[in-house]
Design a protein around this motif. Structure first.
Motif, mmCIF file in Angstrom:
data_model
loop_
_atom_site.group_PDB
_atom_site.id
_atom_site.type_symbol
_atom_site.label_atom_id
_atom_site.label_comp_id
_atom_site.label_asym_id
_atom_site.label_seq_id
_atom_site.Cartn_x
_atom_site.Cartn_y
_atom_site.Cartn_z
ATOM 1 N N LEU A 177 -4.003 56.735 0.122
ATOM 2 C CA LEU A 177 -4.327 57.792 -0.831
ATOM 3 C C LEU A 177 -3.423 58.990 -0.589
ATOM 4 C CD1 LEU A 177 -8.231 58.036 -0.560
ATOM 5 C CD2 LEU A 177 -6.941 56.900 -2.341
ATOM 6 N N GLY A 190 -6.404 57.495 3.698
ATOM 7 C CA GLY A 190 -6.778 56.194 3.161
ATOM 8 C C GLY A 190 -8.267 56.125 2.904
ATOM 9 N N SER A 195 -11.449 53.261 2.927
ATOM 10 C CA SER A 195 -11.833 51.919 3.346
ATOM 11 C C SER A 195 -13.234 51.637 2.848
ATOM 12 C CB SER A 195 -11.794 51.782 4.867
ATOM 13 O OG SER A 195 -12.814 52.571 5.451
ATOM 14 N N SER A 196 -13.510 50.367 2.688
ATOM 15 C CA SER A 196 -14.851 49.950 2.289
ATOM 16 C C SER A 196 -15.438 49.120 3.405
ATOM 17 C CB SER A 196 -14.789 49.122 1.013
ATOM 18 O OG SER A 196 -14.338 49.916 -0.056
ATOM 19 N N MET A 249 -7.179 49.880 4.932
ATOM 20 C CA MET A 249 -7.379 51.007 4.033
ATOM 21 C C MET A 249 -6.439 50.922 2.844
ATOM 22 S SD MET A 249 -7.773 54.326 6.483
ATOM 23 C CE MET A 249 -6.340 54.034 7.491
ATOM 24 N N GLN A 250 -6.899 51.472 1.747
ATOM 25 C CA GLN A 250 -6.043 51.665 0.578
ATOM 26 C C GLN A 250 -5.429 53.057 0.731
ATOM 27 O OE1 GLN A 250 -8.162 51.511 -3.098
ATOM 28 N NE2 GLN A 250 -6.396 52.157 -4.294
#
Length: 117
Positions: free
Chosen positions: A89, A62, A64-65, A86-87
């Motif tokens: 991946l 994932g 994250s920002s 998280m996005q």
């Protein structure tokens, strides 16, 4: 080479002893579980029961920002506790992001697993 006796009489004796032992163990388990089981109310009809929220499966990787003032992206393993939201991946996308300069998490070190060179 077997550690069991070779003759039928001793094998039958061993079988009886094991069956009795297993019965005693199961009785002890049942006795230990009895006091800890909460009393259950009668089940509601299926239509009346609230829907159970299903968790999304944990992604393998994932991004994250985070950051104050400016966003700092990091690649994480999906099970990393430091990742926050998280996005998800794919492994290929995570490798590409790392190759493009996105920082790996310092806790879960996804670059080591993804063979970043």
């Amino acid at each position: 080479m077997s550690d069991l006796p070779p003759d039928l009489d001793r094998l039958r004796t061993l079988e009886t002893w094991l069956a009795l032992s297993l019965k005693r163990v199961r009785e002890e388990i049942a006795a230990a579980e009895r006091p800890t089981q909460p009393r259950r109310s009668p089940r509601k009809p299926a239509a009346a029961r609230p829907a159970v929220a299903r968790r999304e499966p944990t992604p393998d990787w994932g991004i994250s920002s985070a950051g104050i003032g400016r966003s700092v992206a990091e690649i994480h393993r999906g099970d990393c506790f430091a990742g926050g939201v998280m996005q998800p991946l794919s492994a290929e996308r995570a490798r590409a992001e790392l190759a493009d300069g996105v920082q790996p998490c310092g806790v879960c070190r996804p670059d080591r697993v993804l063979n970043r060179t």
